[in-house]
Design a protein around this motif. Structure first.
Motif, PDB file in Angstrom:
ATOM      1  N   GLY A 176       0.804  -1.218   0.000  1.00  0.00           N
ATOM      2  CA  GLY A 176       0.000   0.000   0.000  1.00  0.00           C
ATOM      3  C   GLY A 176       0.834   1.265   0.000  1.00  0.00           C
ATOM      4  N   LEU A 177       1.961   1.240   0.705  1.00  0.00           N
ATOM      5  CA  LEU A 177       2.843   2.400   0.727  1.00  0.00           C
ATOM      6  C   LEU A 177       3.564   2.575  -0.605  1.00  0.00           C
ATOM      7  CD1 LEU A 177       4.428   2.139   4.296  1.00  0.00           C
ATOM      8  CD2 LEU A 177       2.530   3.581   3.553  1.00  0.00           C
ATOM      9  N   LEU A 178       4.042   1.472  -1.176  1.00  0.00           N
ATOM     10  CA  LEU A 178       4.723   1.556  -2.478  1.00  0.00           C
ATOM     11  C   LEU A 178       3.787   2.070  -3.556  1.00  0.00           C
ATOM     12  CD1 LEU A 178       6.755  -1.812  -2.517  1.00  0.00           C
ATOM     13  CD2 LEU A 178       7.613   0.490  -1.996  1.00  0.00           C
ATOM     14  N   ALA A 179       2.500   1.725  -3.438  1.00  0.00           N
ATOM     15  CA  ALA A 179       1.521   2.116  -4.450  1.00  0.00           C
ATOM     16  C   ALA A 179       0.931   3.502  -4.215  1.00  0.00           C
ATOM     17  CB  ALA A 179       0.389   1.090  -4.486  1.00  0.00           C
ATOM     18  N   ASP A 182      -4.836  13.942  -2.811  1.00  0.00           N
ATOM     19  CA  ASP A 182      -5.339  14.150  -4.174  1.00  0.00           C
ATOM     20  C   ASP A 182      -4.235  13.964  -5.203  1.00  0.00           C
ATOM     21  OD1 ASP A 182      -7.884  14.679  -3.232  1.00  0.00           O
ATOM     22  OD2 ASP A 182      -7.642  16.859  -3.268  1.00  0.00           O
ATOM     23  N   GLY A 183      -3.046  14.446  -4.881  1.00  0.00           N
ATOM     24  CA  GLY A 183      -1.925  14.301  -5.802  1.00  0.00           C
ATOM     25  C   GLY A 183      -1.551  12.850  -6.011  1.00  0.00           C
ATOM     26  N   ARG A 184      -1.591  12.065  -4.935  1.00  0.00           N
ATOM     27  CA  ARG A 184      -1.292  10.637  -5.064  1.00  0.00           C
ATOM     28  C   ARG A 184      -2.366   9.929  -5.890  1.00  0.00           C
ATOM     29  NH1 ARG A 184      -0.578  11.024   0.442  1.00  0.00           N
ATOM     30  NH2 ARG A 184      -2.272   9.517   0.825  1.00  0.00           N
ATOM     31  N   ALA A 185      -3.615  10.347  -5.734  1.00  0.00           N
ATOM     32  CA  ALA A 185      -4.707   9.741  -6.512  1.00  0.00           C
ATOM     33  C   ALA A 185      -4.516  10.010  -7.999  1.00  0.00           C
ATOM     34  CB  ALA A 185      -6.053  10.274  -6.040  1.00  0.00           C
ATOM     35  N   VAL A 186      -4.124  11.230  -8.335  1.00  0.00           N
ATOM     36  CA  VAL A 186      -3.867  11.567  -9.741  1.00  0.00           C
ATOM     37  C   VAL A 186      -2.705  10.736 -10.274  1.00  0.00           C
ATOM     38  CG1 VAL A 186      -3.051  13.386 -11.304  1.00  0.00           C
ATOM     39  CG2 VAL A 186      -4.810  13.902  -9.583  1.00  0.00           C
ATOM     40  N   PHE A 187      -1.652  10.607  -9.475  1.00  0.00           N
ATOM     41  CA  PHE A 187      -0.494   9.824  -9.885  1.00  0.00           C
ATOM     42  C   PHE A 187      -0.880   8.363 -10.108  1.00  0.00           C
ATOM     43  CE2 PHE A 187       3.138   7.104  -8.906  1.00  0.00           C
ATOM     44  CZ  PHE A 187       4.087   7.615  -9.775  1.00  0.00           C
ATOM     45  N   ARG A 188      -1.649   7.784  -9.170  1.00  0.00           N
ATOM     46  CA  ARG A 188      -2.072   6.388  -9.323  1.00  0.00           C
ATOM     47  C   ARG A 188      -2.896   6.208 -10.592  1.00  0.00           C
ATOM     48  NH1 ARG A 188      -3.416   7.004  -3.826  1.00  0.00           N
ATOM     49  NH2 ARG A 188      -5.633   6.999  -4.354  1.00  0.00           N
ATOM     50  N   GLY A 189      -3.796   7.143 -10.858  1.00  0.00           N
ATOM     51  CA  GLY A 189      -4.631   7.026 -12.045  1.00  0.00           C
ATOM     52  C   GLY A 189      -3.834   7.053 -13.330  1.00  0.00           C
ATOM     53  N   ARG A 190      -2.688   7.725 -13.294  1.00  0.00           N
ATOM     54  CA  ARG A 190      -1.861   7.871 -14.491  1.00  0.00           C
ATOM     55  C   ARG A 190      -0.859   6.735 -14.656  1.00  0.00           C
ATOM     56  NH1 ARG A 190       0.276  12.487 -13.187  1.00  0.00           N
ATOM     57  NH2 ARG A 190       2.344  11.692 -12.614  1.00  0.00           N
ATOM     58  N   GLU A 191      -0.328   6.211 -13.531  1.00  0.00           N
ATOM     59  CA  GLU A 191       0.835   5.322 -13.600  1.00  0.00           C
ATOM     60  C   GLU A 191       0.615   3.906 -13.074  1.00  0.00           C
ATOM     61  OE1 GLU A 191       3.605   6.175 -15.019  1.00  0.00           O
ATOM     62  OE2 GLU A 191       3.215   8.313 -15.291  1.00  0.00           O
ATOM     63  N   VAL A 192      -0.440   3.681 -12.294  1.00  0.00           N
ATOM     64  CA  VAL A 192      -0.529   2.462 -11.499  1.00  0.00           C
ATOM     65  C   VAL A 192      -1.822   1.702 -11.764  1.00  0.00           C
ATOM     66  CG1 VAL A 192      -0.648   1.577  -9.131  1.00  0.00           C
ATOM     67  CG2 VAL A 192       0.923   3.458  -9.680  1.00  0.00           C
ATOM     68  N   GLY A 193      -1.726   0.354 -11.787  1.00  0.00           N
ATOM     69  CA  GLY A 193      -2.893  -0.512 -11.857  1.00  0.00           C
ATOM     70  C   GLY A 193      -2.909  -1.435 -10.653  1.00  0.00           C
ATOM     71  N   PHE A 194      -4.107  -1.930 -10.312  1.00  0.00           N
ATOM     72  CA  PHE A 194      -4.254  -2.770  -9.126  1.00  0.00           C
ATOM     73  C   PHE A 194      -5.080  -4.015  -9.432  1.00  0.00           C
ATOM     74  CE2 PHE A 194      -3.794   1.560  -7.559  1.00  0.00           C
ATOM     75  CZ  PHE A 194      -2.796   1.410  -6.603  1.00  0.00           C
ATOM     76  N   VAL A 195      -4.688  -5.125  -8.801  1.00  0.00           N
ATOM     77  CA  VAL A 195      -5.498  -6.337  -8.770  1.00  0.00           C
ATOM     78  C   VAL A 195      -5.557  -6.776  -7.308  1.00  0.00           C
ATOM     79  CG1 VAL A 195      -5.755  -8.726  -9.517  1.00  0.00           C
ATOM     80  CG2 VAL A 195      -4.823  -7.031 -11.098  1.00  0.00           C
ATOM     81  N   PHE A 196      -6.778  -6.881  -6.759  1.00  0.00           N
ATOM     82  CA  PHE A 196      -6.948  -7.197  -5.348  1.00  0.00           C
ATOM     83  C   PHE A 196      -7.526  -8.600  -5.171  1.00  0.00           C
ATOM     84  CE2 PHE A 196      -7.364  -2.537  -5.578  1.00  0.00           C
ATOM     85  CZ  PHE A 196      -6.424  -2.147  -4.630  1.00  0.00           C
ATOM     86  N   GLN A 197      -7.312  -9.143  -3.987  1.00  0.00           N
ATOM     87  CA  GLN A 197      -7.866 -10.448  -3.651  1.00  0.00           C
ATOM     88  C   GLN A 197      -9.389 -10.458  -3.747  1.00  0.00           C
ATOM     89  OE1 GLN A 197      -6.558 -11.851   0.160  1.00  0.00           O
ATOM     90  NE2 GLN A 197      -8.046 -13.492   0.284  1.00  0.00           N
ATOM     91  N   SER A 198     -10.014  -9.352  -3.350  1.00  0.00           N
ATOM     92  CA  SER A 198     -11.480  -9.284  -3.302  1.00  0.00           C
ATOM     93  C   SER A 198     -12.100  -8.713  -4.579  1.00  0.00           C
ATOM     94  CB  SER A 198     -11.917  -8.448  -2.094  1.00  0.00           C
ATOM     95  OG  SER A 198     -11.320  -7.158  -2.138  1.00  0.00           O
ATOM     96  N   PHE A 199     -11.310  -8.610  -5.637  1.00  0.00           N
ATOM     97  CA  PHE A 199     -11.740  -8.215  -6.990  1.00  0.00           C
ATOM     98  C   PHE A 199     -12.051  -6.719  -7.103  1.00  0.00           C
ATOM     99  CE2 PHE A 199     -13.870 -12.552  -6.453  1.00  0.00           C
ATOM    100  CZ  PHE A 199     -12.691 -13.245  -6.687  1.00  0.00           C
ATOM    101  N   GLN A 200     -12.783  -6.154  -6.130  1.00  0.00           N
ATOM    102  CA  GLN A 200     -13.088  -4.722  -6.105  1.00  0.00           C
ATOM    103  C   GLN A 200     -13.838  -4.252  -7.354  1.00  0.00           C
ATOM    104  OE1 GLN A 200     -12.477  -2.642  -3.554  1.00  0.00           O
ATOM    105  NE2 GLN A 200     -11.317  -4.006  -2.261  1.00  0.00           N
ATOM    106  N   LEU A 201     -14.768  -5.070  -7.822  1.00  0.00           N
ATOM    107  CA  LEU A 201     -15.629  -4.659  -8.932  1.00  0.00           C
ATOM    108  C   LEU A 201     -16.858  -3.949  -8.382  1.00  0.00           C
ATOM    109  CD1 LEU A 201     -15.524  -7.896 -11.144  1.00  0.00           C
ATOM    110  CD2 LEU A 201     -14.038  -5.882 -11.271  1.00  0.00           C
ATOM    111  N   LEU A 202     -17.373  -2.984  -9.130  1.00  0.00           N
ATOM    112  CA  LEU A 202     -18.588  -2.287  -8.718  1.00  0.00           C
ATOM    113  C   LEU A 202     -19.798  -3.122  -9.115  1.00  0.00           C
ATOM    114  CD1 LEU A 202     -17.655   1.376  -9.659  1.00  0.00           C
ATOM    115  CD2 LEU A 202     -17.587   0.285  -7.420  1.00  0.00           C
TER     116      LEU A 202
END
Length: 221
Positions: free
Chosen positions: A49-52, A75-95
């Motif tokens: 979580g910290l690395l991401a 907010d800045g970290r959220a923008v950065f994640r949206g631009r650079e990072v993808g996630f796959v979680f154990q619980s799928f996290q689908l809406l």
């Protein structure tokens, strides 16, 4: 490249503080596949979580490329994640209110990508779910939901993919298929892959393994 320098995480508790991470320093090169392993409670998911950039450390810093995450607000970290990072979680996290296609489209639309539907359809086809695009998560098996999550993660073309126990909620056979799919797509896309797992078979597929014990990095190969 991902670089952690003396990364620490403490949380308050009755009578003092709980030290979860105790000064972790590491480097992960662009394009590497790295598994973070260790016993339950060793700090694996906290480190991920910290690395991401999902959480802030109590000390130290994380630098991704030229960006020091400690210098960004939430907010800045959220923008950065949206631009650079993808996630796959154990619980799928689908809406649950969105179809498979809409779940994959959502992060693309949030980025203002004009071809979101076409791109989402392409990645659902790559995970062999072309026939299930209009289905809702409740209509999909666990393995199918995780394949939607993988399609969503790769569709945004992230530089880095973080995966937290991606096979944890799946049976052995389905989990093996998900592992094959994850590494196949990762190799094709050239993404840096950092995953937390207790599955030694999955960890052995990675180029390197980082072993945590009681919040400390005790081994890396």
């Amino acid at each position: 490249m991902i670089r952690a320098e003396n990364l620490q995480k403490r949380v308050p508790m009755a009578g003092g503080e709980l030290e979860i991470l105790k000064g972790i320093s590491l480097e992960i090169k662009s394009g590497e596949t790295v598994a973070i392993v260790g016993a339950s409670g060793s700090g694996k998911s906290t480190l991920l979580g910290l690395l991401a950039g999902l959480d802030e450390g109590s000390g130290g810093r994380v630098v991704i490329g030229d960006t020091d995450l400690s210098q960004l607000d939430e907010d800045g970290r959220a923008v950065f994640r949206g631009r650079e990072v993808g996630f796959v979680f154990q619980s799928f996290q689908l809406l649950p209110a969105l179809t498979a296609l809409e779940n994959v489209m959502l992060p693309l639309e949030l980025k203002g990508q004009g071809d979101a539907r076409e791109q989402a359809s392409h990645y659902l086809e790559r995970v062999e779910l072309s026939a299930r695009t209009s289905h809702y998560p409740r209509q999909l098996s666990g393995g199918e939901q995780q394949r939607v999550a993988i399609a969503r993660a790769f569709a945004a073309r992230p530089a880095i993919l973080f995966a937290d126990e991606p096979t944890g909620n799946l049976d052995t056979r389905t989990g093996a298929h998900i592992i094959d799919l994850l590494f196949e797509l990762n190799q094709q896309e050239g993404t840096t892959l950092v995953l937390v797992t207790h599955d030694l078979q999955l960890a052995q597929r990675c180029q390197r393994r980082l072993v945590l014990e009681a919040g400390e990095l005790v081994e890396g190969d």
